[in-house]
Design an enzyme around this catalytic site. Structure first.
Site, PDB file in Angstrom:
ATOM      1  N   HIS A 129      -3.892 -66.293  98.177  1.00 58.14           N
ATOM      2  CA  HIS A 129      -2.813 -66.859  98.998  1.00 58.14           C
ATOM      3  C   HIS A 129      -1.478 -66.792  98.277  1.00 58.14           C
ATOM      4  CE1 HIS A 129      -4.344 -70.564  96.842  1.00 58.14           C
ATOM      5  NE2 HIS A 129      -3.056 -70.842  96.737  1.00 58.14           N
ATOM      6  N   GLU A 157      -1.774 -68.838  90.138  1.00 63.03           N
ATOM      7  CA  GLU A 157      -3.006 -69.628  90.272  1.00 63.03           C
ATOM      8  C   GLU A 157      -4.166 -68.636  90.263  1.00 63.03           C
ATOM      9  OE1 GLU A 157      -3.224 -71.842  93.960  1.00 63.03           O
ATOM     10  OE2 GLU A 157      -5.200 -72.666  93.498  1.00 63.03           O
ATOM     11  N   HIS A 205       4.017 -70.162  94.270  1.00 60.11           N
ATOM     12  CA  HIS A 205       3.030 -69.470  93.429  1.00 60.11           C
ATOM     13  C   HIS A 205       2.248 -68.442  94.222  1.00 60.11           C
ATOM     14  CE1 HIS A 205       0.441 -72.969  94.801  1.00 60.11           C
ATOM     15  NE2 HIS A 205      -0.482 -72.032  94.885  1.00 60.11           N
TER      16      HIS A 205
HETATM   17  C1  LIG Z   1      -4.502 -77.106  95.426  1.00 61.42           C
HETATM   18  C2  LIG Z   1      -3.949 -75.817  95.254  1.00 61.42           C
HETATM   19  C3  LIG Z   1      -4.730 -74.637  95.705  1.00 61.42           C
HETATM   20  O1  LIG Z   1      -4.110 -73.700  96.228  1.00 61.42           O
HETATM   21  O2  LIG Z   1      -5.973 -74.669  95.585  1.00 61.42           O
HETATM   22  C4  LIG Z   1      -2.569 -75.615  94.765  1.00 61.42           C
HETATM   23  O3  LIG Z   1      -2.013 -74.565  94.881  1.00 61.42           O
HETATM   24  S1  LIG Z   1      -1.783 -76.957  94.027  1.00 61.42           S
HETATM   25  C5  LIG Z   1      -0.124 -76.389  93.723  1.00 61.42           C
HETATM   26  C6  LIG Z   1       0.648 -77.372  92.944  1.00 61.42           C
HETATM   27  N1  LIG Z   1       0.171 -77.437  91.554  1.00 61.42           N
HETATM   28  C7  LIG Z   1       0.772 -76.804  90.544  1.00 61.42           C
HETATM   29  O4  LIG Z   1       1.793 -76.147  90.716  1.00 61.42           O
HETATM   30  C8  LIG Z   1       0.154 -77.006  89.187  1.00 61.42           C
HETATM   31  C9  LIG Z   1       0.756 -76.166  88.106  1.00 61.42           C
HETATM   32  N2  LIG Z   1       2.202 -76.394  87.997  1.00 61.42           N
HETATM   33  C10 LIG Z   1       2.773 -77.079  86.978  1.00 61.42           C
HETATM   34  O5  LIG Z   1       2.078 -77.558  86.077  1.00 61.42           O
HETATM   35  C11 LIG Z   1       4.257 -77.233  87.007  1.00 61.42           C
HETATM   36  O6  LIG Z   1       4.710 -77.111  88.352  1.00 61.42           O
HETATM   37  C12 LIG Z   1       5.015 -76.242  86.105  1.00 61.42           C
HETATM   38  C13 LIG Z   1       4.802 -74.807  86.536  1.00 61.42           C
HETATM   39  C14 LIG Z   1       4.595 -76.419  84.653  1.00 61.42           C
HETATM   40  C15 LIG Z   1       6.510 -76.559  86.255  1.00 61.42           C
HETATM   41  O7  LIG Z   1       6.641 -77.910  85.971  1.00 61.42           O
HETATM   42  P1  LIG Z   1       8.065 -78.600  86.091  1.00 61.42           P
HETATM   43  O8  LIG Z   1       8.675 -78.217  87.396  1.00 61.42           O
HETATM   44  O9  LIG Z   1       7.941 -80.039  85.759  1.00 61.42           O
HETATM   45  O10 LIG Z   1       8.766 -77.918  84.910  1.00 61.42           O
HETATM   46  P2  LIG Z   1      10.254 -77.618  84.626  1.00 61.42           P
HETATM   47  O11 LIG Z   1      11.142 -78.112  85.718  1.00 61.42           O
HETATM   48  O12 LIG Z   1      10.460 -78.097  83.255  1.00 61.42           O
HETATM   49  O13 LIG Z   1      10.243 -76.043  84.678  1.00 61.42           O
HETATM   50  C16 LIG Z   1      10.132 -75.238  83.544  1.00 61.42           C
HETATM   51  C17 LIG Z   1      10.685 -73.879  83.897  1.00 61.42           C
HETATM   52  O14 LIG Z   1       9.782 -73.242  84.820  1.00 61.42           O
HETATM   53  C18 LIG Z   1      10.455 -72.922  86.022  1.00 61.42           C
HETATM   54  N3  LIG Z   1       9.534 -73.132  87.135  1.00 61.42           N
HETATM   55  C19 LIG Z   1       9.017 -74.310  87.536  1.00 61.42           C
HETATM   56  N4  LIG Z   1       8.208 -74.134  88.581  1.00 61.42           N
HETATM   57  C20 LIG Z   1       8.228 -72.800  88.853  1.00 61.42           C
HETATM   58  C21 LIG Z   1       7.595 -71.985  89.828  1.00 61.42           C
HETATM   59  N5  LIG Z   1       6.788 -72.501  90.738  1.00 61.42           N
HETATM   60  N6  LIG Z   1       7.811 -70.656  89.804  1.00 61.42           N
HETATM   61  C22 LIG Z   1       8.650 -70.124  88.875  1.00 61.42           C
HETATM   62  N7  LIG Z   1       9.272 -70.841  87.928  1.00 61.42           N
HETATM   63  C23 LIG Z   1       9.069 -72.163  87.919  1.00 61.42           C
HETATM   64  C24 LIG Z   1      11.644 -73.851  86.064  1.00 61.42           C
HETATM   65  O15 LIG Z   1      12.658 -73.301  86.862  1.00 61.42           O
HETATM   66  C25 LIG Z   1      12.016 -73.942  84.609  1.00 61.42           C
HETATM   67  O16 LIG Z   1      12.756 -72.801  84.252  1.00 61.42           O
HETATM   68  P3  LIG Z   1      14.133 -72.914  83.419  1.00 61.42           P
HETATM   69  O17 LIG Z   1      13.710 -73.584  82.118  1.00 61.42           O
HETATM   70  O18 LIG Z   1      14.541 -71.484  83.240  1.00 61.42           O
HETATM   71  O19 LIG Z   1      15.036 -73.746  84.262  1.00 61.42           O
HETATM   72 CO   LIG Z   2      -2.387 -72.655  95.688  1.00 60.72          CO
END
Ligand SMILES: C[C@@H](C(=O)O)C(=O)SCCNC(=O)CCNC(=O)[C@H](O)C(C)(C)COP(=O)(O)OP(=O)(O)OC[C@H]1O[C@@H](n2cnc3c(N)ncnc32)[C@H](O)[C@@H]1OP(=O)(O)O
Ligand SMILES: [Co+2]
Length: 134
Positions: free
Chosen positions: A7, A130, A79
């Protein structure tokens, strides 16, 4: 190692409005909303002939998409999810190459009840990946 595209996920500020837009204007097959408290999101899957779109809004105080939506209030591509046959083997290979697996590296059950893991966007061309074991 990676297989099919499972996805593409879009973070949205209003899940009901986004679902209606996909169903109405885009004429897509959108499913029922599903709350995933373990992941901090509420989702709707849109089924396309060749893949799925995951529409997601934040759920709870600690949602991992909260900061993303602060930076992009109207929403945006969040993502992409690739299928893998063995998520433990995939994780070990990625860690060996120096990629950062998010969280403690233990797969969680994702939206389809299958194990999922996330890889840091800064390690993959600015794209949050993912992996889902299928
Ligand atoms: C249930 C499920 C499923 O399908 O089965 C799902 O999908 S659940 C979907 C939701 N779950 C997840 O997303 C879990 C994994 N995600 C995470 O752990 C987090 O979202 C992170 C990816 C670590 C980002 O965390 P957070 O936004 O707190 O960090 P941050 O603001 O310090 O961002 C660090 C740097 O990464 C960038 N950044 C943040 N999110 C981003 C994304 N989605 N795509 C690309 N870049 C991204 C920011 O712009 C920043 O860049 P700069 O430093 O250059 O400004
Ligand atoms: Co997902």
């Amino acid at each position: 190692m990676i297989g099919r595209l499972n996805h593409v996920a879009i973070a949205v500020p209003d899940l009901a409005a986004a679902t209606e837009q996909y169903r109405g204007a885009l004429g897509a097959d959108a499913g029922a909303p599903l709350s995933l408290p373990d992941h901090g999101v509420r989702v709707v899957f849109v089924t396309l002939p060749n893949t799925k779109i995951e529409l997601m809004e934040p759920l709870g105080e600690e949602s991992p998409i909260a900061r993303f939506l602060e930076a992009s209030p109207s929403g945006g591509l969040h993502h992409i999810c690739y299928e893998v046959a063995d998520i433990g083997a995939a994780r070990d290979r990625l860690v060996e190459t120096g990629a950062r697996v998010l969280g403690d590296g233990t797969p969680k059950a994702g939206a389809h009840g299958k194990p999922v893991l996330f890889l840091h966007p800064k390690d993959f061309s600015g794209t949050l990946i993912e992996l889902e074991e299928v």
